[in-house]
Design an enzyme around this catalytic site. Structure first.
Site, PDB file in Angstrom:
ATOM      1  N   GLU A 134      28.165  49.667  58.669  1.00 12.52           N
ATOM      2  CA  GLU A 134      27.550  50.602  57.718  1.00 12.52           C
ATOM      3  C   GLU A 134      27.406  49.895  56.374  1.00 12.52           C
ATOM      4  O   GLU A 134      28.137  48.936  56.093  1.00 12.52           O
ATOM      5  CB  GLU A 134      28.448  51.836  57.549  1.00 12.52           C
ATOM      6  N   LYS A 136      27.809  48.836  52.570  1.00 16.18           N
ATOM      7  CA  LYS A 136      28.896  48.913  51.592  1.00 16.18           C
ATOM      8  C   LYS A 136      28.281  49.424  50.296  1.00 16.18           C
ATOM      9  O   LYS A 136      27.453  48.748  49.680  1.00 16.18           O
ATOM     10  CB  LYS A 136      29.534  47.549  51.386  1.00 16.18           C
ATOM     11  N   ASP A 138      27.839  50.421  46.512  1.00 15.60           N
ATOM     12  CA  ASP A 138      28.365  49.876  45.264  1.00 15.60           C
ATOM     13  C   ASP A 138      28.584  51.014  44.268  1.00 15.60           C
ATOM     14  O   ASP A 138      27.755  51.282  43.412  1.00 15.60           O
ATOM     15  CB  ASP A 138      27.376  48.845  44.714  1.00 15.60           C
ATOM     16  N   TYR A 243      33.291  58.052  54.090  1.00 13.62           N
ATOM     17  CA  TYR A 243      33.327  57.021  55.138  1.00 13.62           C
ATOM     18  C   TYR A 243      34.725  56.755  55.674  1.00 13.62           C
ATOM     19  O   TYR A 243      34.916  55.906  56.531  1.00 13.62           O
ATOM     20  CB  TYR A 243      32.698  55.717  54.663  1.00 13.62           C
ATOM     21  N   LYS A 331      29.389  40.466  52.638  1.00 14.02           N
ATOM     22  CA  LYS A 331      28.621  40.584  51.404  1.00 14.02           C
ATOM     23  C   LYS A 331      27.234  39.959  51.513  1.00 14.02           C
ATOM     24  O   LYS A 331      27.031  39.021  52.274  1.00 14.02           O
ATOM     25  CB  LYS A 331      29.383  39.889  50.262  1.00 14.02           C
ATOM     26  N   CYS A 436      31.554  22.060  15.131  1.00 10.04           N
ATOM     27  CA  CYS A 436      31.515  23.496  15.424  1.00 10.04           C
ATOM     28  C   CYS A 436      30.346  24.141  14.687  1.00 10.04           C
ATOM     29  O   CYS A 436      30.231  23.994  13.464  1.00 10.04           O
ATOM     30  CB  CYS A 436      32.828  24.130  14.987  1.00 10.04           C
ATOM     31  N   CYS A 439      31.839  26.614  11.848  1.00  7.42           N
ATOM     32  CA  CYS A 439      32.587  26.228  10.645  1.00  7.42           C
ATOM     33  C   CYS A 439      32.395  24.764  10.288  1.00  7.42           C
ATOM     34  O   CYS A 439      32.915  24.300   9.281  1.00  7.42           O
ATOM     35  CB  CYS A 439      34.075  26.532  10.815  1.00  7.42           C
ATOM     36  N   CYS A 454      36.443  23.410  18.936  1.00  9.01           N
ATOM     37  CA  CYS A 454      36.435  23.334  17.482  1.00  9.01           C
ATOM     38  C   CYS A 454      37.861  23.086  17.024  1.00  9.01           C
ATOM     39  O   CYS A 454      38.792  23.721  17.489  1.00  9.01           O
ATOM     40  CB  CYS A 454      35.924  24.662  16.935  1.00  9.01           C
ATOM     41  N   CYS A 460      38.160  28.598  11.157  1.00 14.97           N
ATOM     42  CA  CYS A 460      36.870  28.836  11.830  1.00 14.97           C
ATOM     43  C   CYS A 460      36.688  30.339  12.013  1.00 14.97           C
ATOM     44  O   CYS A 460      37.489  30.988  12.683  1.00 14.97           O
ATOM     45  CB  CYS A 460      36.856  28.141  13.181  1.00 14.97           C
TER      46      CYS A 460
HETATM   47  S1  IVH Z   1      36.146  51.455  53.984  1.00 15.77           S
HETATM   48  C1  IVH Z   1      40.753  50.628  54.101  1.00 15.77           C
HETATM   49  N1  IVH Z   1      33.565  51.705  53.842  1.00 15.77           N
HETATM   50  O1  IVH Z   1      34.596  49.013  49.088  1.00 15.77           O
HETATM   51  C2  IVH Z   1      39.398  50.389  53.549  1.00 15.77           C
HETATM   52  N2  IVH Z   1      34.710  51.042  51.884  1.00 15.77           N
HETATM   53  O2  IVH Z   1      36.083  46.537  48.807  1.00 15.77           O
HETATM   54  C3  IVH Z   1      38.668  51.639  53.273  1.00 15.77           C
HETATM   55  N3  IVH Z   1      33.267  50.761  49.933  1.00 15.77           N
HETATM   56  O3  IVH Z   1      37.600  50.456  48.057  1.00 15.77           O
HETATM   57  C4  IVH Z   1      37.351  51.373  52.724  1.00 15.77           C
HETATM   58  N4  IVH Z   1      31.388  51.282  50.912  1.00 15.77           N
HETATM   59  O4  IVH Z   1      35.417  51.605  47.405  1.00 15.77           O
HETATM   60  C5  IVH Z   1      34.679  51.385  53.180  1.00 15.77           C
HETATM   61  N5  IVH Z   1      31.286  52.005  53.838  1.00 15.77           N
HETATM   62  C6  IVH Z   1      32.387  51.703  53.201  1.00 15.77           C
HETATM   63  C7  IVH Z   1      32.367  51.365  51.839  1.00 15.77           C
HETATM   64  C8  IVH Z   1      33.562  51.027  51.218  1.00 15.77           C
HETATM   65  C9  IVH Z   1      31.951  50.921  49.774  1.00 15.77           C
HETATM   66  C10 IVH Z   1      34.159  50.329  48.873  1.00 15.77           C
HETATM   67  C11 IVH Z   1      35.410  51.141  48.724  1.00 15.77           C
HETATM   68  C12 IVH Z   1      36.536  50.182  48.903  1.00 15.77           C
HETATM   69  C13 IVH Z   1      35.886  48.893  48.563  1.00 15.77           C
HETATM   70  C14 IVH Z   1      36.598  47.747  49.198  1.00 15.77           C
END
Ligand code: IVH
Length: 755
Positions: A134, A136, A138, A243, A331, A436, A439, A454, A460
């Site tokens: 799924e 992640k 932000d 989630y 990532k 620098c 100064c 510096c 400074c």
């Molecule tokens: S599972 C035990 N699922 O990512 C871990 N986390 O880097 C439970 N996050 O603290 C987290 N999307 O804030 C999970 N689909 C997702 C997520 C997710 C974003 C965040 C969450 C977590 C952080 C970890």
């Protein structure tokens, strides 16, 4: 991230090549960096380091702790997630810790992750293993507690153990149901997920005349949720994806997928892209497809999360200190764009470091307009060193060049590449300033240091103002009403030139003269009085805070605490530094020899014997015995290496700096540190472990000793109370014998520790 942080990461060699003293120094610096990054990310919603760098720092630190368990700091960031709440909200202890996820950046790392799970569970290669995948999100994580189907509490992650009570705010979010739908939910159910803001809502908020402007949707979401006035949160368009879950009174599904479906049935939004994968190739295909869809999604994501689907297997896999073994975040690489480098500016930091900053023709990178990027240091820009060798990581960057800029998340952008084919014919190498720009003092480089500094010290203005900003920062004096901005204003107007001046403000501009402060723009009588009161409250200050606040190079919070515990008072530390000065000077003179040893070791592929080089330098100088003793005592403090010790010594030996510190101290009562633990036979002792321990790991032994109130040092000195020597103990045992330090074996130590 400041230049020192960048430089630190750039300078890392494989852990196997470190000797113990270098490892100790790096561990302290990395711990500091990670701690600051945690605070910036979780506490202030203003990250300064990207995920890959953060991860690298943490992994490297964990690598050091694996190889030198004796260096594991009691509060090492490898053992914690997030930052402690800052006190504006009530606190909530999570009944089940809110953990973070390990990160992976490549297919290989994902394959390793899957293989580790198979190994752990002893699953043959052909046995099926199903994972969910799924996006992640932000945003920021939130834990919602439902009892009998009603929302009773909402808490942020905080440091993972204790979060902030944001219940009233959470209730204003439409995606968060007040009561659960349907039935079959457990009586106690903590639903966890991510609060976020859509791009469209973010754009509207940033444009509205009353709305604040935030750098990106994540900061906007975090800033909006953490409002003391829930009415403000209510006016912000926040959303929530569920989630995961925390405490539950009864299981409510057999698999991750079914659990998330159940959450959807209870009334939560869940991510529509979530799917099932049965192999690494499924995973990679999904990851690529999400990456393709990323730009079209209306919310920020920074990767894909995989979780073992079977909850029974999740249970068996369990957790490492801060991350589950059954999940990982994969990532996305940083986003990039090409633009022109229009100019290079030099910024001067607190320790005098000259940091070059690229001024770019504004360009959009991943939805954010970028017009500055860090150029790290002189060598990075030059691409070649004075002796003509190519510098690793150096790019030969010139004004007028086309450069590729990248950012990941909220980071300060960086330059990934230079397009030499588009370089203008008249583009000349950048002449890095030798003085620098603030100064005019000479800017010098120490041997082996890539940073030019510096030499102006407190004369400074740039250094002085950065020192003041550091002085008032949260981990330092933290004076309410006197943040970095106010400090800077007061400095620019000549009201304060150095920290001590803060404590005479009231005499100079206070009652009688109060009008002067009151008349400043933005100040009323009440805020002026409040400021004086909060300054007064800080006239008593803990030694560790005082030390950290001085802003001495290499002296971070952790080291400041160690020094405070080791010396107990400012006077004791000051005296010790004075006594040890000849040793520090001898070592400054030996810098050439140290560099030579490092290079020889590199060339011969062995570990550098820097402690021996240092010992020889000290022996050669025929120092007064008190100087040598004071020096060994100084570096015997946990985590205090020769580099920090020299930096402290230099600061105090500099007449201006010494006078400024003394002026500051004259206004303060500096409080001794509280004892770390009491009532044990070991309390207050300094213990050194050496040789092989057979019944417990070094890390365990150290943790046990510290839990009983002892300090664990890396080397034997006159201050050592006890040496625990396993088989193979060498020089430390000899030194202990010379100094008459008590020595015992592991069994005796265990008996003592069991008492
Ligand atoms: S599972 C035990 N699922 O990512 C871990 N986390 O880097 C439970 N996050 O603290 C987290 N999307 O804030 C999970 N689909 C997702 C997520 C997710 C974003 C965040 C969450 C977590 C952080 C970890």
């Amino acid at each position: 991230m400041d230049v020192e942080g960048k430089d630190l990461l750039a300078s890392l060699v494989p852990v196997e090549e470190l000797d113990e003293s270098r490892a100790a120094r790096l561990a302290a610096q990395l711990a500091e960096l990670v701690a600051q990054a945690d605070i910036a990310y979780h506490g202030q919603d203003a990250p300064f380091i990207d995920d890959a760098e953060y991860d690298r720092a943490k992994r490297y630190l964990a690598g050091i702790e694996d190889r030198f368990p004796q260096l594991s700091l009691p509060d090492s960031p490898t053992g914690k997630v997030g930052a402690a709440p800052d006190g504006r909200f009530g606190k909530i202890a999570h009944r089940q810790r809110m953990l973070s996820l390990a990160n992976a950046f490549s297919e290989d790392e994902i394959a390793d992750f899957v293989q580790r799970i198979r190994n752990f569970l002893n699953l043959p290669a052909d046995a099926p293993l199903t994972l969910t995948a799924e996006p992640k999100i932000d945003g920021l994580s939130l834990s919602l507690r439902y009892e009998s189907g009603r929302l009773v509490q909402a808490a942020t992650r905080g440091d993972g153990s204790v979060g902030e009570n944001v219940t009233a705010n959470a209730r204003t979010i439409a995606d968060i149901p007040e009561t659960l739908n349907g039935h079959g939910y457990p009586d106690v159910l903590e639903v966890r997920g991510e609060v976020y803001m859509t791009h469209a809502d973010f754009a509207r908020l940033n444009q509205s005349p009353t709305g604040r402007s935030f750098a990106n949707p994540r900061n906007a979401a975090a800033g909006s949720l953490r409002q003391l006035d829930a009415a403000i949160t209510a006016s912000r368009p926040l959303r929530f994806f569920a989630y995961a879950w925390g405490e539950i009174s009864a299981p409510f599904a057999p698999t991750q997928m079914q659990a998330v479906e159940a959450l959807q049935g209870y009334g939560f939004q869940t991510n529509p892209l979530m799917t099932i994968c049965n192999s690494v190739s499924d995973i990679m295909a999904f990851w690529q497809s999400v990456e393709r869809q990323r730009a079209g999604l209306d919310y920020d994501i920074d990767g894909v999360v995989y979780k073992v689907n079977d909850l029974g297997l999740q249970e068996r896999l369990g957790f490492r200190s801060t991350t589950p073994r059954w999940a990982i975040a994969h990532k996305f690489p940083a986003q990039t764009a090409w633009t022109r480098l229009e100019a290079i500016d030099i910024q001067v930091g607190r320790t005098g470091a000259l940091s070059p900053v690229a001024r770019l023709h504004p360009v959009t990178v991943g939805g954010v307009v970028v017009s500055n990027a860090t150029l790290h240091n002189e060598d990075y820009i030059a691409g070649v060193s004075a002796d003509g060798c190519e510098i690793r990581g150096g790019k030969d960057i010139r004004i007028g060049d086309w450069v590729e800029v990248y950012r990941a998340g909220d980071v300060i952008p960086k330059i990934a590449d230079v397009d030499l084919s588009r370089r203008p014919a008249d583009a000349a190498p950048y002449p890095f300033p030798q003085t620098c720009p603030e100064c005019g003092s000479p800017a010098e480089r120490e041997t082996g240091d890539s940073i030019r500094r510096c030499t102006g010290g407190l004369i400074c203005p740039a250094q002085a103002v950065e020192k003041l900003r550091h002085f008032v920062s949260r981990a330092a004096f933290d004076i309410e009403g006197l943040g970095a901005k106010v400090a800077e204003e007061l400095f620019r107007d000549g009201w304060i030139a150095e920290p001590a001046d803060i404590f005479t403000l009231q005499d100079r501009y206070g009652p009688g003269k109060l009008t002067q402060l009151r008349n400043r723009e933005g100040w009323g009588e009440k805020s002026a009085l409040n400021l004086f009161q909060s300054i007064d409250r800080r006239r008593e200050i803990a030694l560790a805070r005082f030390l950290f606040a001085l802003g001495i190079r290499h002296l971070g919070e952790v080291a400041a605490q160690e020094l405070a515990h080791h010396f107990g008072s400012w006077q004791a530390l000051r005296d010790a530094l004075d006594l040890a000065r000849p040793a520090a000077l001898a070592l400054r003179h030996a810098e050439g020899a140290i560099r030579a040893e490092r290079e020889a070791a590199d060339a011969e592929g062995r570990r550098a014997r820097l402690s021996e080089t240092r010992a020889a330098a000290l022996a050669e100088c025929d120092l007064p015995p008190q100087a040598e003793a004071a020096w060994s005592d100084l570096i015997a403090a946990d985590g205090i290496g020769p580099v920090l010790a020299m930096s402290l010594s230099d600061a105090l030996a500099n007449p201006q700096e010494r006078a400024a510190i003394d002026r500051l101290a004259s206004h303060l009562t500096i409080l001794p540190p509280e004892a770390r633990a009491t009532d044990s036979a070991l309390s207050g002792m300094t213990i050194v472990f050496t040789g092989t321990l057979e019944r417990m790991t070094r890390a365990e032994a150290k943790a046990r000793a510290e839990a009983l109130g002892a300090k664990v040092a890396g080397s034997v000195s006159a201050k050592t109370d006890l040496l625990v020597a396993g088989p193979g103990a060498g020089s430390k045992a000899r030194k202990a014998a010379e100094l008459g330090v008590k020595v015992m074996d592991e069994d005796e130590w265990l008996t003592l520790a069991a008492r």
